[in-house]
Design an enzyme around this catalytic site. Sequence first.
Site, PDB file in Angstrom:
ATOM      1  N   ASP A   1       2.657 -32.009 -13.915  1.00 21.92           N
ATOM      2  CA  ASP A   1       2.347 -30.626 -13.557  1.00 21.92           C
ATOM      3  C   ASP A   1       3.201 -30.159 -12.380  1.00 21.92           C
ATOM      4  O   ASP A   1       3.407 -30.900 -11.416  1.00 21.92           O
ATOM      5  CB  ASP A   1       0.856 -30.523 -13.197  1.00 21.92           C
ATOM      6  CG  ASP A   1       0.447 -29.115 -12.827  1.00 21.92           C
ATOM      7  OD1 ASP A   1       0.470 -28.246 -13.709  1.00 21.92           O
ATOM      8  OD2 ASP A   1       0.107 -28.897 -11.646  1.00 21.92           O
TER       9      ASP A   1
ATOM     10  N   GLU B   1       6.451 -29.939 -16.835  1.00 21.85           N
ATOM     11  CA  GLU B   1       6.052 -28.534 -16.806  1.00 21.85           C
ATOM     12  C   GLU B   1       7.007 -27.803 -15.868  1.00 21.85           C
ATOM     13  O   GLU B   1       6.864 -27.839 -14.647  1.00 21.85           O
ATOM     14  CB  GLU B   1       4.605 -28.380 -16.318  1.00 21.85           C
ATOM     15  CG  GLU B   1       4.067 -26.967 -16.511  1.00 21.85           C
ATOM     16  CD  GLU B   1       3.469 -26.347 -15.255  1.00 21.85           C
ATOM     17  OE1 GLU B   1       3.053 -25.182 -15.325  1.00 21.85           O
ATOM     18  OE2 GLU B   1       3.438 -27.017 -14.211  1.00 21.85           O
TER      19      GLU B   1
ATOM     20  N   ARG C   1       1.883 -35.316 -18.829  1.00 26.21           N
ATOM     21  CA  ARG C   1       2.471 -34.020 -18.451  1.00 26.21           C
ATOM     22  C   ARG C   1       2.528 -33.944 -16.929  1.00 26.21           C
ATOM     23  O   ARG C   1       1.511 -33.957 -16.252  1.00 26.21           O
ATOM     24  CB  ARG C   1       1.622 -32.881 -19.001  1.00 26.21           C
ATOM     25  CG  ARG C   1       2.043 -31.488 -18.555  1.00 26.21           C
ATOM     26  CD  ARG C   1       1.020 -30.469 -19.033  1.00 26.21           C
ATOM     27  NE  ARG C   1       1.329 -29.109 -18.627  1.00 26.21           N
ATOM     28  CZ  ARG C   1       0.933 -28.561 -17.485  1.00 26.21           C
ATOM     29  NH1 ARG C   1       0.242 -29.275 -16.614  1.00 26.21           N
ATOM     30  NH2 ARG C   1       1.227 -27.298 -17.205  1.00 26.21           N
TER      31      ARG C   1
END
Length: 664
Positions: A311, A353, A309
């Site tokens: 960020d 994200e 992921r």
Amino acid sequence: MANKRTVKKADKITERAAAKRTERMEAQKPERIGAKKPEKIETINSEKITAKKAEEDWIFQKRMERHHDELRWLYMELYGNDSMFAELCDNLRRFYLERKEELRALDLERETNQGWYKKNDMLGMMFYIDNFAGNMKGVESRLDYIEKCNVNYIHLMPFLDTPEGRSDGGYAVSDFRRVQEKLGTMADLENLTAACHKKGINVCMDFVMNHTSEDHEWAKKARQGDGEYMSRYFFFDNAYMPSLYEKTVPQVFPTTAPGNFTWLPDAGHFVMTTFYPYQWDLNYKNPRVFNEMMYNFLYLANRGIDIIRIDAVPYIWKELNTQCRNLPQVHTIVRMMRIISEIVCPSVLLLGEVVMEPEKVVPYFGTVEKPECHMLYNVTTMATTWHTVATRNVKLLKKQLDIVDALPKDYVFLNYLRCHDDIGWGLDYASLLEEGMGERSHKQYLNDYFQGYAGDSNSRGELYNADPVTGDARFCGTTASMCGVEKAGFEQNDQAMEKAIRLDVMLHAYMFMQSGIPVLYSGDEIGQVNDYTYKENPNKAADSRYIHRGAMNWSLAGNISDPVTVEGKIFHFLDQLEKIRKREKVFVSNADTWTIETWDPSVLCIGRYFEGEKIIGLFNFSEFDKTAWINETDGDYVDLISGKERKPIGVDIPAYGFYYLKKK
């Protein structure tokens, strides 16, 4: 926008520049290798290697050959540095060769089945390691429970080394190659990912690439005045340049961390800190930053991580006189990350994200020819879902889902009711204004509702980052507490508890019908409520988000087989829904999905169709019985929950009820 990137448009460079670029590319291309695999080849130092090693190197060379030209062009567009690019390529090969045999086998398997993550068997769960099971070894000991939850994708919330009390929940990393001591070691992580893979469970982690902790080795050297390391951040010896940035760059946390720069008295400089003063923004204009962060990325991928992921990805490139958000160079970097992963570790997925509306985040998917992220979060739909709970009106949610459903089927969104973060009310206020709902007044109503102050609410929770000047605030609370489970339990009201459970289950059933991959927040499967003990911890008391980050209550989880308990009821219903989703092929992420008008403001209807099969989902967002005035006359249907035949014509739906109707 990704499709505006100059790198993708060769017609935007002059013929002379193109010729020079081709010469530079040819000078650094890996040696061309024919289609026939050699039994033995020579390495750069001319040493003979085994046939197995030769085959491994051949695979790498073929991948590099496939992607080299584009990677080099992108890199040179940003940095124009031949030696740094050569270093990057050398290290890509090194990380590939360091990859374990089991991971390389997984790479090959997923290269031939690139849509593996788009199937209807994907179900995620996210949790903090310490809250869930103490440490990584504890998580490994709980894998049987995770399997029982039908979960095959776990998101381990930030676990890399961070300073105690200055971590922003783990998002201020001081060492990208060290696990927090209380959670375990890198060896424990490798053991955990290996154990997960044996059970068919994928592992996701956060890669915080926008910034480091002020305790990171780079930051410490920069603070001491080392110019090499100062250049890896944004340092200014006076307020002039920071003041220019502040004119155009929005503040992320205007009340708790105002401004985008922090003055360092000991260093005599300002440093850019978009989020918190202890999180120093990295300068990706420096190729050393990009290279080193990619080495960290690959090091973590080689520990067995399946999904990384990224960020705060929109923030990673900074330019004066812009908002320093979503700039074209961000897409260049993400595209290079995708290429690098496809060369070294093609089984690894990139999850971006990006906190914006679905139609605005789609550039982060890239294009079919030049993909970027594999998956993105569906943030706005989550917020709109809770707006729908508070208003009992599905109009805005229906519009939101229609937008998502109109996007290309290759786009994969992660859907969730709650996550580790607060709920920001980023709704479509232009549409709401047409209904007479002003932005400030409606945000106030939503925050009052979910605190239990308005709208006949049964919700409980707390505000986060409330701004008394603008009236803006975000909201924190678990799914169960927002649905009324906490209030009903406190009042020992059995009737209210049944209603709260129905709302909780209905919302999960609706989430499973959305296009994409559903993700549970740990504890939601047993209806875990808010944890107010965070106020007793001085490192957490000021951050109300910890109200829904409570430790997993394993004593309550022991009730999942007891049908008379709250935990048993919720777990049983979710188990039934999850198994239906995995059994019915219409739940694949690329199925045709659409909404159907019900002629009742409280009832949402979603249709799904794939390879001749069709399911209609009906969801009542009201605490009163309703009728969905639909008229699907294309055949006979059966309710997948009860097994009874039910025609999708004028369907009566009980309060907070739902139906999954499948065409026979």
